[in-house]
Design a protein around this motif. Structure first.
Motif, mmCIF file in Angstrom:
data_model
loop_
_atom_site.group_PDB
_atom_site.id
_atom_site.type_symbol
_atom_site.label_atom_id
_atom_site.label_comp_id
_atom_site.label_asym_id
_atom_site.label_seq_id
_atom_site.Cartn_x
_atom_site.Cartn_y
_atom_site.Cartn_z
ATOM 1 N N UNK A 143 0.798 -1.224 0.000
ATOM 2 C CA UNK A 143 0.000 0.000 0.000
ATOM 3 C C UNK A 143 0.834 1.278 0.000
ATOM 4 N N UNK A 144 1.977 1.269 0.677
ATOM 5 C CA UNK A 144 2.811 2.473 0.726
ATOM 6 C C UNK A 144 3.363 2.800 -0.663
ATOM 7 N N UNK A 145 3.711 1.764 -1.436
ATOM 8 C CA UNK A 145 4.340 1.964 -2.747
ATOM 9 C C UNK A 145 3.346 1.997 -3.902
ATOM 10 N N UNK A 146 2.162 1.420 -3.713
ATOM 11 C CA UNK A 146 1.257 1.223 -4.838
ATOM 12 C C UNK A 146 -0.057 1.964 -4.618
ATOM 13 N N UNK A 174 5.709 -2.183 9.286
ATOM 14 C CA UNK A 174 6.520 -0.993 9.592
ATOM 15 C C UNK A 174 5.603 0.181 9.930
ATOM 16 N N UNK A 175 6.192 1.204 10.567
ATOM 17 C CA UNK A 175 5.415 2.347 11.036
ATOM 18 C C UNK A 175 4.854 3.164 9.883
ATOM 19 N N UNK A 176 5.579 3.215 8.762
ATOM 20 C CA UNK A 176 5.101 3.968 7.603
ATOM 21 C C UNK A 176 3.756 3.410 7.116
ATOM 22 N N UNK A 188 -8.014 -0.868 13.247
ATOM 23 C CA UNK A 188 -7.061 -1.706 13.966
ATOM 24 C C UNK A 188 -6.054 -2.300 12.990
ATOM 25 N N UNK A 189 -4.921 -2.761 13.531
ATOM 26 C CA UNK A 189 -3.899 -3.379 12.682
ATOM 27 C C UNK A 189 -3.222 -4.512 13.443
ATOM 28 N N UNK A 190 -2.725 -5.474 12.670
ATOM 29 C CA UNK A 190 -1.949 -6.562 13.258
ATOM 30 C C UNK A 190 -0.757 -6.844 12.353
ATOM 31 N N UNK A 191 0.312 -7.349 12.938
ATOM 32 C CA UNK A 191 1.476 -7.672 12.122
ATOM 33 C C UNK A 191 2.768 -7.592 12.909
ATOM 34 N N UNK A 192 3.870 -7.839 12.226
ATOM 35 C CA UNK A 192 5.175 -7.916 12.871
ATOM 36 C C UNK A 192 5.650 -6.586 13.449
ATOM 37 N N UNK A 193 5.058 -5.468 13.009
ATOM 38 C CA UNK A 193 5.399 -4.193 13.645
ATOM 39 C C UNK A 193 5.118 -4.268 15.141
ATOM 40 N N UNK A 194 4.076 -4.995 15.516
ATOM 41 C CA UNK A 194 3.666 -5.080 16.913
ATOM 42 C C UNK A 194 4.236 -6.315 17.601
#
Length: 204
Positions: A143-146, A174-176, A188-194
Motif C-alpha cells: 500500500x505504501x508503494x502502490x 513498519x510504522x510507515x 485496527x492493525x496486526x502484524x510484525x510491527x507489533x
C-alpha cells in the motif's frame, strides 16, 4: 516427522480428507477457551480469534457446539471471535447463512478474514451478520508503494464504515504502513510491527 514447517491449510486439508475436521474444531475451541481463561486470570480482557473452515460453516451443529463449550468454560461470548475467509462464501447457501445467523445470535463476533482476495465482492457484507473485516496482507504490504492498493484499502474502509463494520489491516510490518492506514481511517492493525506469533505464556 523431520520437524519441517507445514502450512496450516495443508493440515486442515488432511484433517478434512480423513474426516476428522469436526473433532479438530472441538479440540480447537477448547484450546481457545483454555487460552481465554489464562488471559482472564492474568487480567488481560481481550477477545480471541479462531478461524473456521468451509466445512465448519456447513455443520448445522456448530452453533450448538460453540454454545456448549462457552458454557463449559464459563466464557462470555464477546471474548470469542470466529473468522471466515471471503473465498468460503463464494457459494453462499441458506445452510451457511443460517449457521452464521445462529452464531451471531450467541453474542460472539464474526469476522471476514483475508478480505479482498475472494470473488464474492463487497455486496454480501450487507447480507451476512459480520462485525469485522480484515484486509488481506497482500494489499497492505504494497500500500505504501502502490496507489492502486491504497485505493482498494480506502474503498474497503469507506464501505465497511458505512455498514458499521470494524476494519482490521493484516500484515503491518513498519510504522510507515501503520501511519498510512490510520490516515485512511483504518480501525485496527496486526502484524510484525507489533509482535510475531508467540506462545501464550510469552504473550502474557
Amino acid at each position: 516427522g523431520e520437524g519441517n514447517y507445514v502450512p496450516p491449510h495443508h493440515i486442515i486439508a488432511a484433517l478434512e480428507k480423513l474426516g476428522l475436521r469436526h473433532n479438530f474444531t472441538r479440540w480447537l475451541l477448547n484450546q481457545a477457551m483454555q487460552a481465554i481463561s489464562a488471559l482472564t486470570k492474568a487480567g488481560i480482557e481481550i477477545p480471541l480469534s479462531v478461524n473456521l473452515s468451509a466445512s465448519d460453516l456447513l455443520d448445522a451443529e456448530l452453533p450448538d457446539l460453540v454454545t456448549q463449550i462457552l458454557a463449559m468454560w464459563d466464557v462470555p461470548p464477546h471474548r470469542l471471535s470466529l473468522e471466515i475467509t471471503e473465498t468460503m462464501m463464494v457459494e453462499e447457501t441458506p445452510q451457511v447463512t443460517e449457521v452464521l445467523r445462529r452464531l451471531h445470535q450467541l453474542g460472539l463476533t464474526l469476522a471476514i478474514d483475508d478480505f479482498g482476495t475472494g470473488y464474492a465482492g463487497m455486496s454480501y457484507l450487507q447480507r451476512l451478520p459480520v462485525e469485522e473485516v480484515k484486509i488481506d496482507q497482500r494489499f497492505v504490504r504494497q500500500a505504501v508503494r502502490t496507489k492502486r492498493d491504497r485505493e482498494i484499502i480506502a474503498s474497503i474502509i469507506q464501505l465497511s464504515h458505512r455498514l458499521n463494520l470494524t476494519v482490521v489491516a493484516e500484515g503491518v510490518e513498519n510504522q510507515e504502513t501503520a501511519d498510512m492506514l490510520w490516515s485512511l481511517g483504518c480501525d485496527l492493525a496486526q502484524g510484525y510491527l507489533y509482535a510475531p506469533a508467540m506462545p501464550l505464556d510469552e504473550f502474557i
